[in-house]
Design an enzyme around this catalytic site. Sequence first.
Site, PDB file in Angstrom:
ATOM      1  N   HIS A  35       0.837  -1.207   0.000  1.00 55.16           N
ATOM      2  CA  HIS A  35       0.000   0.000   0.000  1.00 55.16           C
ATOM      3  C   HIS A  35       0.872   1.258   0.000  1.00 55.16           C
ATOM      4  O   HIS A  35       0.664   2.174  -0.810  1.00 55.16           O
ATOM      5  CB  HIS A  35      -0.901  -0.038   1.241  1.00 55.16           C
ATOM      6  CG  HIS A  35      -1.669   1.226   1.483  1.00 55.16           C
ATOM      7  ND1 HIS A  35      -3.034   1.295   1.336  1.00 55.16           N
ATOM      8  CD2 HIS A  35      -1.275   2.467   1.886  1.00 55.16           C
ATOM      9  CE1 HIS A  35      -3.435   2.527   1.612  1.00 55.16           C
ATOM     10  NE2 HIS A  35      -2.375   3.258   1.957  1.00 55.16           N
ATOM     11  N   GLU A  36       1.841   1.286   0.906  1.00 57.26           N
ATOM     12  CA  GLU A  36       2.686   2.472   1.020  1.00 57.26           C
ATOM     13  C   GLU A  36       3.571   2.673  -0.201  1.00 57.26           C
ATOM     14  O   GLU A  36       3.807   3.813  -0.620  1.00 57.26           O
ATOM     15  CB  GLU A  36       3.545   2.386   2.288  1.00 57.26           C
ATOM     16  CG  GLU A  36       2.739   2.431   3.573  1.00 57.26           C
ATOM     17  CD  GLU A  36       1.814   3.635   3.621  1.00 57.26           C
ATOM     18  OE1 GLU A  36       2.248   4.747   3.238  1.00 57.26           O
ATOM     19  OE2 GLU A  36       0.649   3.465   4.014  1.00 57.26           O
TER      20      GLU A  36
END
Length: 372
Positions: free
Chosen positions: A58-59
């Site tokens: 996600h990051e």
Amino acid sequence: MRWSINIGSIAGTAVRIHVTFLLFLAWIFVASWSSGGPEAAWNGLAFLILLFACVLAHEFGHIFTARAFGVPTPDVTLLPIGGVARLERIPEAPWEEFLIAIAGPMVNVVIALGLVFLFGADLNYQHLGAVESAKVSLLDRLAAVNLFLAVFNMIPAFPMDGGRVLRALLAMRLGHVRATEIAAMIGQGFAFLLGFAGLFWNPLLIFIAIFVYLAAASEAQLVSVRAMARGIPVTAAMITEYATLTPDEHIDAAVETLLRTSQSEFPVIDDARHLVGLLSRADMIRALKQLGPDARVAQAMTAGIPTIGHRSTLEDAFRMLQEKSIPAVGVVDAAGRLVGLVTSETVGEMLMVREALPRGTTFGPWSRPAGA
């Protein structure tokens, strides 16, 4: 970020884990052990590793999108509510921030759909209540958690992605500063609702509410400082009256200087008045304990403090303070001699001066627009 542990780097970005994230992982592991014994605990551990990978993916969705727009990403910190990828600067165009913010949740959506269509996972929101239970398939739990991460991060509150998406959309019409103020107020309002809900359901929501409230306030203040500093000469905000130290001085002499001044950081200069380091109060105390009063300042100071030209702007100095996470920036003349210091404290004082001004008035280089 404080209370975080560096575990390595990926593609040039340092990866850190916040201690609260570790506590969250430990809670799931213990809950799995108590509910199903060792087998469930090891199953839970496998789930945790995969969850860690999903949050990290996600990051890095944010990180790689930011890099596509030329925004450096020095580190990423994993938190219980997701993670925070630190950008060295805010994207100039609102649509760039929109795409960077939306990229993270989209990664989780892709992972959830991939688990469903490629591996036959059952995407059911009820599996969220059994993330620690081995009775539910690991893939089913992982798909549910990824969908939850995507939805939860789209809540319009800083530091979640939804807060940045909201700011980007508002900035297209209102400008970055005003958009941040509105997004921060909405985020703080959501924090109050979340904290109120935590009183009746889950106390963990209270902790998350406090974190969201503080993050929203911090983001609003950060943007206000940047707006205030834009176009202001650095000479208008730098400290010019301060005590200095030399590398060869003893620590006990530095302590005497500390006691007769109100400074907490002392620039260390050579014979040509070039900045060679910075000695803080904490550095002095640590040196006294570990090296004794006869230690030299050069042994305890922080070297490599960056400098900025006296014709630069306060915005440049503040950006350097943020990007380097340093206590001060030296201001030098054309010959490289130290003529002033800019610290986080002085920038904060300048912001207080600006906020104290009546609307529509000017004091020195500081002004407060009628609508601000």
